[in-house]
Write an enzyme that holds these catalytic residues in place. Structure first.
Site, PDB file in Angstrom:
ATOM      1  N   LYS A  91       0.847  -1.192   0.000  1.00 53.65           N
ATOM      2  CA  LYS A  91       0.000   0.000   0.000  1.00 53.65           C
ATOM      3  C   LYS A  91       0.890   1.253   0.000  1.00 53.65           C
ATOM      4  O   LYS A  91       1.885   1.310   0.727  1.00 53.65           O
ATOM      5  CB  LYS A  91      -0.914  -0.023   1.225  1.00 53.65           C
ATOM      6  CG  LYS A  91      -1.996   1.055   1.223  1.00 53.65           C
ATOM      7  CD  LYS A  91      -2.941   0.893   2.425  1.00 53.65           C
ATOM      8  CE  LYS A  91      -4.035   1.939   2.461  1.00 53.65           C
ATOM      9  NZ  LYS A  91      -4.929   1.787   3.641  1.00 53.65           N
ATOM     10  N   SER A 166      -9.922   2.106   2.569  1.00 47.98           N
ATOM     11  CA  SER A 166      -9.030   2.852   1.708  1.00 47.98           C
ATOM     12  C   SER A 166      -8.061   1.981   0.909  1.00 47.98           C
ATOM     13  O   SER A 166      -7.509   2.430  -0.083  1.00 47.98           O
ATOM     14  CB  SER A 166      -8.223   3.856   2.542  1.00 47.98           C
ATOM     15  OG  SER A 166      -7.369   3.206   3.451  1.00 47.98           O
ATOM     16  N   SER A 190      -9.934  -0.317   6.766  1.00 46.81           N
ATOM     17  CA  SER A 190      -9.348  -0.261   5.423  1.00 46.81           C
ATOM     18  C   SER A 190      -8.647  -1.524   4.942  1.00 46.81           C
ATOM     19  O   SER A 190      -8.309  -1.627   3.770  1.00 46.81           O
ATOM     20  CB  SER A 190      -8.378   0.904   5.326  1.00 46.81           C
ATOM     21  OG  SER A 190      -9.110   2.098   5.227  1.00 46.81           O
TER      22      SER A 190
HETATM   23  N1  GLN Z   1     -13.284   4.261   5.914  1.00 44.14           N
HETATM   24  C1  GLN Z   1     -12.721   4.699   7.147  1.00 44.14           C
HETATM   25  C2  GLN Z   1     -12.366   6.158   7.059  1.00 44.14           C
HETATM   26  O1  GLN Z   1     -12.674   6.756   6.097  1.00 44.14           O
HETATM   27  C3  GLN Z   1     -11.528   3.867   7.509  1.00 44.14           C
HETATM   28  C4  GLN Z   1     -10.313   4.216   6.758  1.00 44.14           C
HETATM   29  C5  GLN Z   1      -9.123   3.402   7.167  1.00 44.14           C
HETATM   30  O2  GLN Z   1      -9.230   2.371   7.820  1.00 44.14           O
HETATM   31  N2  GLN Z   1      -7.966   3.908   6.827  1.00 44.14           N
HETATM   32  O3  GLN Z   1     -11.805   6.705   7.940  1.00 44.14           O
END
Ligand code: GLN
Length: 497
Positions: A91, A166, A190
């Site tokens: 990532k 994400s 994410s």
């Molecule tokens: N979807 C969640 C957010 O927008 C989690 C994102 C993540 O785990 N980085 O914060």
């Protein structure tokens, strides 16, 4: 019309094998790491134009790392790890000295880090070639990769749909056969959420067990790097590579890593007798897609038939998790992202020699950040300001403690808990972009774990009867009992056949 780009549908045979199988063939010299890495690079060349899982492909570096593994094995040296020679997708939030680290943001376009993240270093030391850096929502804020400044990732199951976020890039790379292993980060879901939408496995380890050194911070008290793959055993093998104490991360815990690989192997027998599994009352909800709930109830029946005892547990404060998370996260974001000021990193806008430093900072931040990141910086700055701190931030921290207590009490009655990972299967790209609350709601089941610092896994639980798309089963375990995720996960996977 969408083309079938799932890893099972086309491609070289080497891109369909599990990481454990590939590692075995490389060790026995049936294939070389260069051949395996080449096959995945070819797959990326063939399909990533449609999927857009990668922001950067590091062909030369990957092949050089593979050649080094081959050289060592040919010379009769002991493999440096159980995954030596098996390539991986990283990532784009972990720093790498030989590839840009952008975090999906224009702010860091082309940014080269002077050092490798600890996770990057561990991967290299394990002889795992890094294929490239994967797409993500900007600075890991989002649930669909649509907040990436470089365009969204598409789900190999249906190119009109999101692969989640994400870390949609890492999940899509696995699901399309572009990589057998990938690394994600999980601040509120994410890793687990994209895994659920792409029929892959993802684990958010216990907070403090995987180093955050060189992981560009979103919300430091919630962020955790973790392993993803297509099988539970592959995920465990990668977990073992990246977990462990790191003196460079002040929140890294100094205790032995749970035996996740042993647990995955033990779980493969499929026997769950003596295991108590909790069903969280708060997650059996109206508003969840019928196909998801049906698949979940089928999973419960399967686990019972494998010998597990099912108990219902009450976690009353989970209902407040969303509100607490979307206060704590923006507060931490507003502080962490202050460093991107156009002076020290990446983009600098309007520096014409006439403007003041403050003006340049303001122009740089306005040009470099996307709308979701700006929304959260503003929200966090507001919530932390004098007069509001007690009402918002402090209150959210209290809720956080109550959620942690809910987990502790629940685990007095069971060994693990389960829930659907997401309320629905993969949604259409564009469907939620103009409705932040709908996007936030998608994280309902995953957020409480980050707030409490405990660990969780999402793994494939079949296809929803109503949409024909993958459903994820979430398994939750207490802090530092990550091995339980693998024990129960491997058993569930074996039970499904
Ligand atoms: N979807 C969640 C957010 O927008 C989690 C994102 C993540 O785990 N980085 O914060």
């Amino acid at each position: 019309m969408t083309t079938d780009l799932r890893y099972t549908a086309s491609g070289d045979e080497l891109t369909r094998l599990t990481a454990a199988e590939l590692a075995g063939k490389i060790r026995s010299r049936e294939v070389t790491s260069v051949e395996v890495t080449r096959a995945h690079l070819d797959r990326i060349n063939a399909v990533d134009g449609d999927i857009h899982a990668f922001l950067h492909v590091g062909e030369e570096a990957a092949l050089a790392a593979a050649a080094e593994v081959d050289r060592a094995l040919d010379a009769g040296e002991k493999p440096v790890s159980a995954l030596a020679g098996v390539p991986l997708a990283l990532k784009d939030v972990f720093t790498t000295t030989d590839a840009p680290t952008t975090c999906g943001s224009k702010m860091l376009e082309g940014y080269m880090s002077p050092y490798d993240a600890t996770v990057t270093g561990r991967i290299r030391a394990a002889g795992i070639p890094i294929l490239g850096k994967t797409n993500m929502d900007e600075f890991a804020m989002g649930s669909s990769t649509e907040n990436s400044a470089y365009g969204p990732t598409r789900n190999p199951w249906d190119l009109e749909r999101t692969a989640g976020g994400s870390g949609g890039g890492s999940a899509a790379a696995l699901a399309s056969g572009e990589a057998p292993l990938a690394i994600g980060t999980d601040t509120g879901g994410s890793i687990r959420q994209p895994a659920a939408l792409t029929d892959t496995v993802g684990v958010k380890p216990t907070y403090g067990t995987v180093s955050r050194y060189g992981l560009v911070a979103c919300a430091s008290s919630l962020d955790q790097g973790g392993p993803t793959a297509r099988t539970v055993l592959d995920t465990a093998l990668l977990h073992e590579v990246i977990a462990g104490h790191d003196p460079f991360d002040a929140t890294s815990v100094n205790r032995p890593v749970a035996d996740v690989v042993g647990a995955a192997r033990a779980g493969a027998s499929g026997d769950l007798s003596g295991v108590k599994i909790g069903l969280v009352k708060q997650f059996d909800r109206e508003g969840f897609q019928t196909g998801v709930l049906d698949s979940f109830h089928a999973a419960v029946e399967q686990l019972k038939s494998q010998g597990a005892e099912i108990v219902e547990v009450d976690c009353p404060h989970f209902d407040e998790a969303l509100g607490a998370y979307y206060l704590i996260l923006p507060c931490e974001v507003s502080s962490n992202l202050a460093r991107f000021d156009g002076m020290r990193y990446g983009l600098r806008e309007g520096d014409d020699g006439q403007r003041s430093a403050e003006e340049v900072m303001s122009l740089s931040r306005a040009a470099g950040f996307g709308p979701e990141v700006k929304r959260r910086i503003l929200l966090g700055t507001y919530a932390l300001s004098v007069g509001y701190y007690d009402a918002y931030y402090l209150q959210a921290q209290r809720v956080r403690s109550l959620i942690a207590r809910d987990f502790t009490r629940a685990y007095e009655r069971c060994d693990v808990m389960i829930s659907p990972t997401t309320p629905t299967t993969a949604f259409k790209l564009g469907e939620k972009v103009s409705d932040p609350m709908a996007m936030y709601n998608f994280d309902l089941c995953t957020l409480p774990l980050n707030l409490a610092g405990v660990c969780g896994m999402s793994l494939p639980s079949g296809l929803a009867a109503d949409t024909g798309l993958p459903v994820g089963l979430q398994i939750m375990a207490p802090a530092f009992a990550d091995d339980r995720l693998y024990r129960v996960g491997a058993a569930f996977e074996a039970g499904r056949g």
